[in-house]
Structure formats: structure tokens, C-alpha cells
Design a protein around this motif. Structure first.
Motif, PDB file in Angstrom:
ATOM      1  N   PRO A   1      13.851 -16.184   3.776  1.00 34.32           N
ATOM      2  CA  PRO A   1      12.469 -15.763   3.922  1.00 34.32           C
ATOM      3  C   PRO A   1      12.172 -14.356   3.405  1.00 34.32           C
ATOM      4  O   PRO A   1      11.019 -13.988   3.231  1.00 34.32           O
ATOM      5  CB  PRO A   1      12.242 -15.819   5.429  1.00 34.32           C
ATOM      6  N   GLY A   2      13.204 -13.563   3.172  1.00 34.58           N
ATOM      7  CA  GLY A   2      12.998 -12.145   2.848  1.00 34.58           C
ATOM      8  C   GLY A   2      12.073 -11.886   1.674  1.00 34.58           C
ATOM      9  O   GLY A   2      11.183 -11.034   1.741  1.00 34.58           O
ATOM     10  N   GLU A   3      12.249 -12.610   0.580  1.00 35.36           N
ATOM     11  CA  GLU A   3      11.415 -12.376  -0.603  1.00 35.36           C
ATOM     12  C   GLU A   3       9.973 -12.815  -0.363  1.00 35.36           C
ATOM     13  O   GLU A   3       9.043 -12.185  -0.855  1.00 35.36           O
ATOM     14  CB  GLU A   3      12.002 -13.084  -1.827  1.00 35.36           C
ATOM     15  N   ILE A   4       9.768 -13.880   0.411  1.00 30.45           N
ATOM     16  CA  ILE A   4       8.405 -14.317   0.731  1.00 30.45           C
ATOM     17  C   ILE A   4       7.706 -13.241   1.567  1.00 30.45           C
ATOM     18  O   ILE A   4       6.542 -12.912   1.329  1.00 30.45           O
ATOM     19  CB  ILE A   4       8.426 -15.674   1.470  1.00 30.45           C
ATOM     20  N   LEU A   5       8.416 -12.677   2.524  1.00 37.68           N
ATOM     21  CA  LEU A   5       7.841 -11.602   3.337  1.00 37.68           C
ATOM     22  C   LEU A   5       7.551 -10.375   2.481  1.00 37.68           C
ATOM     23  O   LEU A   5       6.497  -9.739   2.629  1.00 37.68           O
ATOM     24  CB  LEU A   5       8.790 -11.248   4.485  1.00 37.68           C
ATOM     25  N   ARG A   6       8.454 -10.033   1.571  1.00 40.08           N
ATOM     26  CA  ARG A   6       8.247  -8.885   0.688  1.00 40.08           C
ATOM     27  C   ARG A   6       7.030  -9.109  -0.204  1.00 40.08           C
ATOM     28  O   ARG A   6       6.191  -8.224  -0.365  1.00 40.08           O
ATOM     29  CB  ARG A   6       9.492  -8.642  -0.172  1.00 40.08           C
ATOM     30  N   ARG A   7       6.918 -10.305  -0.773  1.00 38.71           N
ATOM     31  CA  ARG A   7       5.770 -10.612  -1.638  1.00 38.71           C
ATOM     32  C   ARG A   7       4.462 -10.594  -0.859  1.00 38.71           C
ATOM     33  O   ARG A   7       3.435 -10.159  -1.371  1.00 38.71           O
ATOM     34  CB  ARG A   7       5.974 -11.968  -2.320  1.00 38.71           C
ATOM     35  N   GLY A   8       4.506 -11.067   0.380  1.00 39.28           N
ATOM     36  CA  GLY A   8       3.307 -11.016   1.211  1.00 39.28           C
ATOM     37  C   GLY A   8       2.862  -9.589   1.470  1.00 39.28           C
ATOM     38  O   GLY A   8       1.683  -9.258   1.343  1.00 39.28           O
ATOM     39  N   ALA A   9       3.808  -8.727   1.819  1.00 37.60           N
ATOM     40  CA  ALA A   9       3.482  -7.317   2.062  1.00 37.60           C
ATOM     41  C   ALA A   9       2.979  -6.647   0.784  1.00 37.60           C
ATOM     42  O   ALA A   9       2.019  -5.866   0.824  1.00 37.60           O
ATOM     43  CB  ALA A   9       4.701  -6.588   2.610  1.00 37.60           C
ATOM     44  N   ALA A  10       3.591  -6.964  -0.344  1.00 40.82           N
ATOM     45  CA  ALA A  10       3.153  -6.384  -1.626  1.00 40.82           C
ATOM     46  C   ALA A  10       1.734  -6.827  -1.969  1.00 40.82           C
ATOM     47  O   ALA A  10       0.944  -6.051  -2.523  1.00 40.82           O
ATOM     48  CB  ALA A  10       4.125  -6.768  -2.740  1.00 40.82           C
ATOM     49  N   ALA A  11       1.398  -8.066  -1.626  1.00 39.18           N
ATOM     50  CA  ALA A  11       0.078  -8.608  -1.960  1.00 39.18           C
ATOM     51  C   ALA A  11      -1.055  -7.880  -1.242  1.00 39.18           C
ATOM     52  O   ALA A  11      -2.185  -7.858  -1.734  1.00 39.18           O
ATOM     53  CB  ALA A  11       0.028 -10.100  -1.630  1.00 39.18           C
ATOM     54  N   VAL A  12      -0.770  -7.287  -0.096  1.00 40.89           N
ATOM     55  CA  VAL A  12      -1.826  -6.600   0.654  1.00 40.89           C
ATOM     56  C   VAL A  12      -1.739  -5.086   0.549  1.00 40.89           C
ATOM     57  O   VAL A  12      -2.580  -4.378   1.091  1.00 40.89           O
ATOM     58  CB  VAL A  12      -1.827  -7.016   2.146  1.00 40.89           C
ATOM     59  N   SER A  13      -0.751  -4.581  -0.166  1.00 41.53           N
ATOM     60  CA  SER A  13      -0.513  -3.134  -0.177  1.00 41.53           C
ATOM     61  C   SER A  13      -1.703  -2.322  -0.691  1.00 41.53           C
ATOM     62  O   SER A  13      -1.912  -1.204  -0.239  1.00 41.53           O
ATOM     63  CB  SER A  13       0.748  -2.807  -0.980  1.00 41.53           C
ATOM     64  N   ALA A  14      -2.486  -2.874  -1.590  1.00 43.12           N
ATOM     65  CA  ALA A  14      -3.636  -2.143  -2.127  1.00 43.12           C
ATOM     66  C   ALA A  14      -4.938  -2.502  -1.413  1.00 43.12           C
ATOM     67  O   ALA A  14      -5.999  -1.988  -1.770  1.00 43.12           O
ATOM     68  CB  ALA A  14      -3.769  -2.418  -3.630  1.00 43.12           C
ATOM     69  N   LEU A  15      -4.857  -3.375  -0.417  1.00 44.46           N
ATOM     70  CA  LEU A  15      -6.057  -3.800   0.312  1.00 44.46           C
ATOM     71  C   LEU A  15      -6.267  -2.913   1.532  1.00 44.46           C
ATOM     72  O   LEU A  15      -5.340  -2.263   2.010  1.00 44.46           O
ATOM     73  CB  LEU A  15      -5.907  -5.259   0.746  1.00 44.46           C
ATOM     74  N   PRO A  16      -7.485  -2.908   2.071  1.00 41.33           N
ATOM     75  CA  PRO A  16      -7.738  -2.127   3.279  1.00 41.33           C
ATOM     76  C   PRO A  16      -6.857  -2.607   4.437  1.00 41.33           C
ATOM     77  O   PRO A  16      -6.403  -3.755   4.444  1.00 41.33           O
ATOM     78  CB  PRO A  16      -9.213  -2.397   3.586  1.00 41.33           C
ATOM     79  N   ALA A  17      -6.655  -1.765   5.413  1.00 39.26           N
ATOM     80  CA  ALA A  17      -5.847  -2.130   6.573  1.00 39.26           C
ATOM     81  C   ALA A  17      -6.544  -3.170   7.444  1.00 39.26           C
ATOM     82  O   ALA A  17      -5.891  -3.994   8.066  1.00 39.26           O
ATOM     83  CB  ALA A  17      -5.530  -0.880   7.397  1.00 39.26           C
ATOM     84  N   GLU A  18      -7.867  -3.145   7.461  1.00 37.76           N
ATOM     85  CA  GLU A  18      -8.647  -4.011   8.352  1.00 37.76           C
ATOM     86  C   GLU A  18      -8.777  -5.406   7.749  1.00 37.76           C
ATOM     87  O   GLU A  18      -9.791  -5.746   7.143  1.00 37.76           O
ATOM     88  CB  GLU A  18     -10.030  -3.414   8.613  1.00 37.76           C
ATOM     89  N   LEU A  19      -7.742  -6.206   7.940  1.00 35.90           N
ATOM     90  CA  LEU A  19      -7.695  -7.551   7.375  1.00 35.90           C
ATOM     91  C   LEU A  19      -7.481  -8.588   8.460  1.00 35.90           C
ATOM     92  O   LEU A  19      -6.883  -8.313   9.494  1.00 35.90           O
ATOM     93  CB  LEU A  19      -6.540  -7.671   6.372  1.00 35.90           C
ATOM     94  N   VAL A  20      -7.957  -9.794   8.173  1.00 39.55           N
ATOM     95  CA  VAL A  20      -7.610 -10.979   8.953  1.00 39.55           C
ATOM     96  C   VAL A  20      -6.568 -11.725   8.134  1.00 39.55           C
ATOM     97  O   VAL A  20      -6.740 -11.937   6.927  1.00 39.55           O
ATOM     98  CB  VAL A  20      -8.839 -11.873   9.194  1.00 39.55           C
ATOM     99  N   TYR A  21      -5.483 -12.110   8.776  1.00 39.97           N
ATOM    100  CA  TYR A  21      -4.388 -12.795   8.095  1.00 39.97           C
ATOM    101  C   TYR A  21      -4.390 -14.272   8.473  1.00 39.97           C
ATOM    102  O   TYR A  21      -4.365 -14.610   9.662  1.00 39.97           O
ATOM    103  CB  TYR A  21      -3.049 -12.166   8.484  1.00 39.97           C
ATOM    104  N   ILE A  22      -4.424 -15.124   7.456  1.00 39.29           N
ATOM    105  CA  ILE A  22      -4.332 -16.567   7.655  1.00 39.29           C
ATOM    106  C   ILE A  22      -3.119 -17.055   6.880  1.00 39.29           C
ATOM    107  O   ILE A  22      -2.920 -16.678   5.722  1.00 39.29           O
ATOM    108  CB  ILE A  22      -5.599 -17.298   7.173  1.00 39.29           C
ATOM    109  N   GLY A  23      -2.314 -17.880   7.526  1.00 38.46           N
ATOM    110  CA  GLY A  23      -1.159 -18.459   6.857  1.00 38.46           C
ATOM    111  C   GLY A  23      -1.131 -19.953   7.037  1.00 38.46           C
ATOM    112  O   GLY A  23      -1.439 -20.464   8.114  1.00 38.46           O
ATOM    113  N   PHE A  24      -0.782 -20.656   5.971  1.00 37.81           N
ATOM    114  CA  PHE A  24      -0.573 -22.101   6.001  1.00 37.81           C
ATOM    115  C   PHE A  24       0.926 -22.348   5.902  1.00 37.81           C
ATOM    116  O   PHE A  24       1.527 -22.093   4.852  1.00 37.81           O
ATOM    117  CB  PHE A  24      -1.276 -22.771   4.820  1.00 37.81           C
ATOM    118  N   SER A  25       1.553 -22.801   6.961  1.00 34.44           N
ATOM    119  CA  SER A  25       2.969 -23.178   7.003  1.00 34.44           C
ATOM    120  C   SER A  25       3.867 -22.050   6.520  1.00 34.44           C
ATOM    121  O   SER A  25       3.986 -21.033   7.196  1.00 34.44           O
ATOM    122  CB  SER A  25       3.199 -24.478   6.240  1.00 34.44           C
TER     123      SER A  25
END
Length: 191
Positions: free
Chosen positions: A58-82
């Protein structure tokens, strides 16, 4: 209106995942749909999980997820499918500013990412009561534990036995369950 990040499932960023995001966009929300699989989609859960394993699940998926939001505002709603629940749940639990989380088809124990669920982050977990992946692989138990400890949490179980019930591009799609999921998600986003 909320700013949302929707992480796709193991079959990739399918047309059905994008359609779900478009449903939220139609209600006025900003929805980001990062592609954790570099444009690849798969015909089965198994082939998608095999690709995720090649990437370093799972490590790379978690890293990619964190990278995907790094330039976005902190105030986010997170939705995940499976599979996408992993980065969504991790970010909701650990990234300051999280507004809410919606975990679909999966849930992992809270202690995977922090000792407790953050009290200020409302959370919904959605699954199918006869889905062998959700029920038999520990996700339902993790969801019940999460709902028992989080001050603002709900677990919604839908009839049926399909895993990806809210992806309109797959045979497992259930329009009535998806309509309820969208209604409940929009109610959370309206808060």
C-alpha cells in the motif's frame, strides 16, 4: 460549497468514478479525481490489485494520494472508493484541515494511521451487507469500530452483494444504492 478529493478503486479512474464525481460537481462542489494509476484501468479487481502491488501497495498508493493533494488547500473532504479508501482515510486522519471523509466499500482500522479518529472530522462509511470483500475481509468490523469511537460517524449498509455498487461503468452498479450514497454524501457536504 465543499472542495472534495475522490480517490478511485482498484480498477482505476473509470468513467463511473468520474460520473460519481460529476454528480457532486453538479451540486456545486469542486471535486478532484486524482489518477493513482497513471491512466491505466483494469477489467477486474484482481488485475487492478496486481498492478497496485507492482507499484508498491500500500505504501506507493498512500504516497501518491498524499502527493495528489499536496498543492490543494488543507480544507478538503476526502472520499475513497475501495483501494482509494486507504489514502482518503489516511489523509482524513492525519492531514490538518480535513473537513470530512466518505469511505466507500472499504474501511481499515483507525489505528493504521493514528491512535484515534479526529473528533472534528465527520465520517461516513458505505458498504453492501452481502459484499464478501467488505464483510469477510475485516472492513465491516473496522467500520463498526470507527463509528463506535468517532463522535460524528455513520455506517450505511445497502442490500446486495456487489463491491463497486456506485460505479456506473461496471456490471456491479446499483442505481438505487448509488442514489442513496449520493444523497447521503451531499447531506454531509452541505454541513
Amino acid at each position: 460549497m465543499a472542495e472534495v478529493v475522490l480517490f478511485h478503486h482498484a480498477q482505476g479512474l473509470t468513467a463511473g468514478v468520474v460520473a460519481f464525481a460529476d454528480g457532486l460537481r453538479g451540486a456545486g462542489h469542486t471535486v478532484h479525481t486524482p489518477d493513482l494509476f497513471d491512466g491505466r484501468t483494469f477489467d477486474s479487481i484482481e488485475s487492478g490489485l496486481a498492478y497496485a502491488t507492482e507499484l508498491g501497495f500500500p505504501g506507493e498508493i498512500l504516497r501518491r494520494g498524499a502527493a495528489a493533494v499536496s498543492a490543494l488547500p488543507a480544507e478538503l473532504v476526502y472520499i475513497g472508493f475501495s483501494l482509494g479508501v486507504l489514502p482518503a482515510q489516511q489523509l482524513a486522519q492525519t492531514r490538518p484541515g480535513a473537513q470530512a471523509a466518505v469511505l466507500c466499500y472499504s474501511c481499515v482500522p483507525v489505528t493504521e494511521f493514528s491512535p484515534t479518529w479526529p473528533a472534528s472530522v465527520p465520517v461516513q462509511v458505505h458498504g453492501v451487507q452481502g459484499d464478501p470483500i467488505f464483510v469477510d475481509e475485516g472492513d465491516l468490523d473496522a467500520a463498526r469500530d470507527l463509528v463506535a469511537q468517532a463522535p460524528d460517524a455513520a455506517l450505511f449498509l445497502y442490500p446486495g452483494d456487489q463491491h463497486y455498487f456506485a460505479d456506473s461503468s461496471l456490471p456491479s452498479y446499483d442505481p438505487s444504492a448509488t442514489a442513496l450514497l449520493i444523497e447521503r454524501t451531499l447531506a454531509l457536504l452541505a454541513r
